[in-house]
Design a protein around this motif. Structure first.
Motif, PDB file in Angstrom:
ATOM      1  N   ARG A   8       0.836  -1.191   0.000  1.00 57.64           N
ATOM      2  CA  ARG A   8       0.000   0.000   0.000  1.00 57.64           C
ATOM      3  C   ARG A   8       0.875   1.247   0.000  1.00 57.64           C
ATOM      4  NH1 ARG A   8      -4.957  -1.504  -1.669  1.00 57.64           N
ATOM      5  NH2 ARG A   8      -5.690  -3.292  -0.493  1.00 57.64           N
ATOM      6  N   ASP A   9       0.925   1.963  -1.115  1.00 53.52           N
ATOM      7  CA  ASP A   9       1.686   3.198  -1.189  1.00 53.52           C
ATOM      8  C   ASP A   9       0.761   4.389  -1.337  1.00 53.52           C
ATOM      9  OD1 ASP A   9       0.782   2.634  -3.695  1.00 53.52           O
ATOM     10  OD2 ASP A   9       2.718   2.798  -4.710  1.00 53.52           O
ATOM     11  N   VAL A  10      -0.516   4.221  -0.959  1.00 52.15           N
ATOM     12  CA  VAL A  10      -1.500   5.293  -1.010  1.00 52.15           C
ATOM     13  C   VAL A  10      -2.006   5.556   0.399  1.00 52.15           C
ATOM     14  CG1 VAL A  10      -2.220   4.751  -3.355  1.00 52.15           C
ATOM     15  CG2 VAL A  10      -3.372   3.661  -1.450  1.00 52.15           C
ATOM     16  N   ASP A  11      -2.618   6.708   0.581  1.00 52.95           N
ATOM     17  CA  ASP A  11      -3.189   7.055   1.879  1.00 52.95           C
ATOM     18  C   ASP A  11      -4.453   6.244   2.116  1.00 52.95           C
ATOM     19  OD1 ASP A  11      -1.218   8.946   2.357  1.00 52.95           O
ATOM     20  OD2 ASP A  11      -2.360  10.548   1.362  1.00 52.95           O
ATOM     21  N   PRO A  12      -4.747   5.932   3.364  1.00 49.24           N
ATOM     22  CA  PRO A  12      -5.998   5.221   3.663  1.00 49.24           C
ATOM     23  C   PRO A  12      -7.199   6.111   3.382  1.00 49.24           C
ATOM     24  CG  PRO A  12      -4.935   5.924   5.695  1.00 49.24           C
ATOM     25  CD  PRO A  12      -3.959   6.210   4.585  1.00 49.24           C
ATOM     26  N   ILE A  13      -8.292   5.518   2.930  1.00 43.70           N
ATOM     27  CA  ILE A  13      -9.514   6.302   2.765  1.00 43.70           C
ATOM     28  C   ILE A  13     -10.228   6.474   4.097  1.00 43.70           C
ATOM     29  CG2 ILE A  13      -9.987   5.881   0.329  1.00 43.70           C
ATOM     30  CD1 ILE A  13     -11.628   3.492   1.067  1.00 43.70           C
ATOM     31  N   LEU A  14      -9.990   5.536   5.017  1.00 43.61           N
ATOM     32  CA  LEU A  14     -10.571   5.624   6.355  1.00 43.61           C
ATOM     33  C   LEU A  14      -9.479   5.349   7.376  1.00 43.61           C
ATOM     34  CD1 LEU A  14     -13.266   5.976   7.956  1.00 43.61           C
ATOM     35  CD2 LEU A  14     -13.411   3.478   8.007  1.00 43.61           C
ATOM     36  N   ASP A  15      -9.297   6.285   8.293  1.00 41.43           N
ATOM     37  CA  ASP A  15      -8.265   6.169   9.314  1.00 41.43           C
ATOM     38  C   ASP A  15      -8.917   6.432  10.669  1.00 41.43           C
ATOM     39  OD1 ASP A  15      -5.991   6.080  10.816  1.00 41.43           O
ATOM     40  OD2 ASP A  15      -4.944   7.707   9.780  1.00 41.43           O
ATOM     41  N   VAL A  16      -9.110   5.376  11.444  1.00 35.18           N
ATOM     42  CA  VAL A  16      -9.755   5.474  12.749  1.00 35.18           C
ATOM     43  C   VAL A  16      -8.672   5.460  13.819  1.00 35.18           C
ATOM     44  CG1 VAL A  16     -11.445   4.434  14.318  1.00 35.18           C
ATOM     45  CG2 VAL A  16     -11.742   4.242  11.838  1.00 35.18           C
ATOM     46  N   ARG A  17      -8.711   6.466  14.694  1.00 34.81           N
ATOM     47  CA  ARG A  17      -7.667   6.616  15.698  1.00 34.81           C
ATOM     48  C   ARG A  17      -8.269   6.702  17.097  1.00 34.81           C
ATOM     49  NH1 ARG A  17      -4.077  11.381  12.689  1.00 34.81           N
ATOM     50  NH2 ARG A  17      -3.752  10.247  10.700  1.00 34.81           N
ATOM     51  N   ASP A  18      -7.978   5.697  17.916  1.00 36.16           N
ATOM     52  CA  ASP A  18      -8.346   5.687  19.337  1.00 36.16           C
ATOM     53  C   ASP A  18      -9.819   6.040  19.559  1.00 36.16           C
ATOM     54  OD1 ASP A  18      -5.720   5.030  20.205  1.00 36.16           O
ATOM     55  OD2 ASP A  18      -5.131   7.121  19.913  1.00 36.16           O
ATOM     56  N   LEU A  19     -10.699   5.417  18.815  1.00 42.45           N
ATOM     57  CA  LEU A  19     -12.132   5.700  18.915  1.00 42.45           C
ATOM     58  C   LEU A  19     -12.703   5.122  20.209  1.00 42.45           C
ATOM     59  CD1 LEU A  19     -14.696   6.821  17.528  1.00 42.45           C
ATOM     60  CD2 LEU A  19     -14.960   4.578  16.441  1.00 42.45           C
ATOM     61  N   VAL A  20     -13.460   5.958  20.924  1.00 41.88           N
ATOM     62  CA  VAL A  20     -14.068   5.550  22.196  1.00 41.88           C
ATOM     63  C   VAL A  20     -15.558   5.865  22.149  1.00 41.88           C
ATOM     64  CG1 VAL A  20     -14.134   5.905  24.695  1.00 41.88           C
ATOM     65  CG2 VAL A  20     -11.939   5.949  23.479  1.00 41.88           C
ATOM     66  N   THR A  21     -16.387   4.839  22.335  1.00 46.66           N
ATOM     67  CA  THR A  21     -17.836   5.005  22.392  1.00 46.66           C
ATOM     68  C   THR A  21     -18.368   4.293  23.621  1.00 46.66           C
ATOM     69  OG1 THR A  21     -18.036   5.103  19.975  1.00 46.66           O
ATOM     70  CG2 THR A  21     -20.037   4.603  21.225  1.00 46.66           C
ATOM     71  N   HIS A  22     -19.110   5.019  24.463  1.00 42.27           N
ATOM     72  CA  HIS A  22     -19.709   4.446  25.656  1.00 42.27           C
ATOM     73  C   HIS A  22     -21.222   4.537  25.580  1.00 42.27           C
ATOM     74  CE1 HIS A  22     -15.859   5.106  28.320  1.00 42.27           C
ATOM     75  NE2 HIS A  22     -15.686   4.239  27.337  1.00 42.27           N
ATOM     76  N   LEU A  23     -21.872   3.601  26.235  1.00 44.84           N
ATOM     77  CA  LEU A  23     -23.327   3.597  26.361  1.00 44.84           C
ATOM     78  C   LEU A  23     -23.686   3.848  27.825  1.00 44.84           C
ATOM     79  CD1 LEU A  23     -24.158   0.464  24.179  1.00 44.84           C
ATOM     80  CD2 LEU A  23     -24.361   2.851  23.501  1.00 44.84           C
ATOM     81  N   TYR A  24     -24.445   4.896  28.067  1.00 42.05           N
ATOM     82  CA  TYR A  24     -24.831   5.258  29.429  1.00 42.05           C
ATOM     83  C   TYR A  24     -26.215   4.682  29.709  1.00 42.05           C
ATOM     84  CZ  TYR A  24     -20.802   8.340  29.536  1.00 42.05           C
ATOM     85  OH  TYR A  24     -19.516   8.825  29.516  1.00 42.05           O
ATOM     86  N   THR A  25     -26.270   3.698  30.579  1.00 42.19           N
ATOM     87  CA  THR A  25     -27.508   3.007  30.890  1.00 42.19           C
ATOM     88  C   THR A  25     -27.798   3.094  32.392  1.00 42.19           C
ATOM     89  OG1 THR A  25     -26.530   0.843  31.379  1.00 42.19           O
ATOM     90  CG2 THR A  25     -26.896   1.367  29.052  1.00 42.19           C
ATOM     91  N   ARG A  26     -28.972   2.609  32.787  1.00 39.62           N
ATOM     92  CA  ARG A  26     -29.341   2.631  34.201  1.00 39.62           C
ATOM     93  C   ARG A  26     -28.466   1.702  35.035  1.00 39.62           C
ATOM     94  NH1 ARG A  26     -35.325   0.147  33.823  1.00 39.62           N
ATOM     95  NH2 ARG A  26     -35.299   1.516  31.990  1.00 39.62           N
ATOM     96  N   TRP A  27     -27.809   0.748  34.370  1.00 40.08           N
ATOM     97  CA  TRP A  27     -26.963  -0.209  35.083  1.00 40.08           C
ATOM     98  C   TRP A  27     -25.517   0.257  35.188  1.00 40.08           C
ATOM     99  CZ3 TRP A  27     -30.233  -1.665  31.048  1.00 40.08           C
ATOM    100  CH2 TRP A  27     -31.425  -2.277  31.459  1.00 40.08           C
ATOM    101  N   GLY A  28     -25.153   1.269  34.399  1.00 40.09           N
ATOM    102  CA  GLY A  28     -23.785   1.765  34.421  1.00 40.09           C
ATOM    103  C   GLY A  28     -23.319   2.147  33.024  1.00 40.09           C
ATOM    104  N   VAL A  29     -22.041   2.428  32.917  1.00 44.27           N
ATOM    105  CA  VAL A  29     -21.453   2.856  31.643  1.00 44.27           C
ATOM    106  C   VAL A  29     -20.828   1.647  30.945  1.00 44.27           C
ATOM    107  CG1 VAL A  29     -19.761   4.344  30.525  1.00 44.27           C
ATOM    108  CG2 VAL A  29     -20.969   5.150  32.567  1.00 44.27           C
ATOM    109  N   THR A  30     -21.337   1.349  29.737  1.00 46.02           N
ATOM    110  CA  THR A  30     -20.821   0.241  28.942  1.00 46.02           C
ATOM    111  C   THR A  30     -19.749   0.758  27.984  1.00 46.02           C
ATOM    112  OG1 THR A  30     -22.944  -0.904  29.027  1.00 46.02           O
ATOM    113  CG2 THR A  30     -21.432  -1.551  27.288  1.00 46.02           C
ATOM    114  N   LYS A  31     -18.549   0.208  28.100  1.00 45.79           N
ATOM    115  CA  LYS A  31     -17.442   0.623  27.234  1.00 45.79           C
ATOM    116  C   LYS A  31     -17.488  -0.216  25.958  1.00 45.79           C
ATOM    117  CE  LYS A  31     -14.605   1.978  31.180  1.00 45.79           C
ATOM    118  NZ  LYS A  31     -13.349   1.760  31.935  1.00 45.79           N
TER     119      LYS A  31
END
Length: 334
Positions: A8-31
């Motif tokens: 691969r000598d081309v740039d990526p079309i998608l570059d995901v870096r350290d993505l963090v998504t949490h779900l805030y529920t009544r039971w707690g925070v889901t990582k």
């Protein structure tokens, strides 16, 4: 740091870096997504594999900014699509991007199609929304072309059909046509073959492969089936408890898996010619994403775990060219 595939000598079309998504529920925070980094290149098919609950689908929804509200929140990281950070866009700007530059195929086509509208109406809506046609004739032409691109026979007639008049495999093709109608550069397919029988599944995977070779679209294929990965993908990322624990070229992962979780998944595959009364299984259950341990989340189920694994999460070690694994054993063994 993410692995870069060979050649691969081309740039990526998608570059995901350290993505963090949490779900805030009544039971707690889901990582649900806990620091994921990956790259996708033009014309490449990247597989994401893992058990149910590992965070695969939530990662896909995060990439297109469709996390469930109000519980789902993207807390950090970057999602760079052709250099543009999608996480910095407004909701209005994101609606212009979604479907036009990055699209997603969901697991169940029955839930993706509106039963009261014809296939033609639903295809036309996506084309008009993104300004891909200036007249009704052009909309019709593009709709027919979209169905032809996914090998739907008699596309002009199929445009008049409703979802209930189609088989499961045909509906999945229509959903695929809607996803690529506006010629996006990235397509995310979230277990698109789950509801299909083996024969139709193989046909659909061949279709995805043909599409990416013809258009150079980058495809992220999410699945729980290593057989699908082996047949279709160039690289694979293995997810567990919201993180990528190993990633690399498919051949390297199959020939030299370095994370115990990857090895356990591969050992559990049915194999042609192997006689066994019972397939190997991974003992225990995936951890609760609300209460993750400080160390490696796989440690309680790992035969090779020791005290360090339980106390400290390992970094991602470079195994070889383009192959990385987040396991302390990978640091200590060649």
């Amino acid at each position: 740091m993410t692995a870069v595939p060979p050649g691969r000598d081309v740039d990526p079309i998608l570059d995901v870096r350290d993505l963090v998504t949490h779900l805030y529920t009544r039971w707690g925070v889901t990582k649900a997504v806990d620091g994921v980094s990956l790259r996708l290149y033009p014309g490449e098919m990247l597989g994401i594999v893992g058990e149910s609950g590992s965070g695969k689908s939530m990662l896909a929804l995060s990439l297109v900014r469709l996390t469930p509200e109000p519980a789902g929140r993207i807390l950090g990281g970057q999602v760079l699509l052709n250099g543009q950070d999608l996480l910095l866009l407004s909701a209005k700007q994101m609606r212009r991007i979604r479907g036009r530059e990055i699209s997603m195929i969901l697991q169940d086509p029955q839930q993706s199609l509106n039963p009261v509208y014809s296939v033609g109406n639903q295809l036309a809506e996506a084309i008009r929304l993104h300004g891909m046609a200036a007249s009704s004739a052009e909309v019709l032409k593009r709709s027919v072309a979209a169905l032809q691109s996914v090998r739907v026979p008699a596309p002009e007639r199929r445009l008049r059909d409703f979802p209930h008049q189609m088989s499961g495999g045909m509906k999945q093709r229509v959903v695929g046509a809607m996803a690529i109608a506006c010629q996006p550069s990235v397509l995310i397919a979230d277990e698109p073959t789950t509801a299909l029988d083996v024969t139709i599944q193989a046909q659909y995977l061949r279709l995805l492969d043909e599409i990416r070779k013809e258009t150079s679209i980058g495809i992220i294929l999410i699945t729980h089936d290593f057989g699908v990965i082996a047949e279709s993908c160039d690289r694979v990322a293995v997810m567990y408890a919201g993180r990528i624990v190993e990633q690399g070229p498919v051949s390297d992962i199959f020939d030299n898996p370095r994370h115990p979780y990857t090895r356990a998944l591969l050992e559990a595959r049915p194999r042609r010619g192997r006689q066994a009364a019972r397939l190997p299984s991974i003992e225990g259950q995936p951890p609760s994403l609300i209460d993750l341990p400080p160390g490696c989340a796989f440690a309680p189920r790992c035969r090779h775990a020791y005290r360090r694994c339980e106390e400290q999460y390992p970094p991602s070690f470079e195994i070889g060219d383009y192959h990385r694994a987040a396991c302390w054993l990978a640091e200590e063994t060649p």
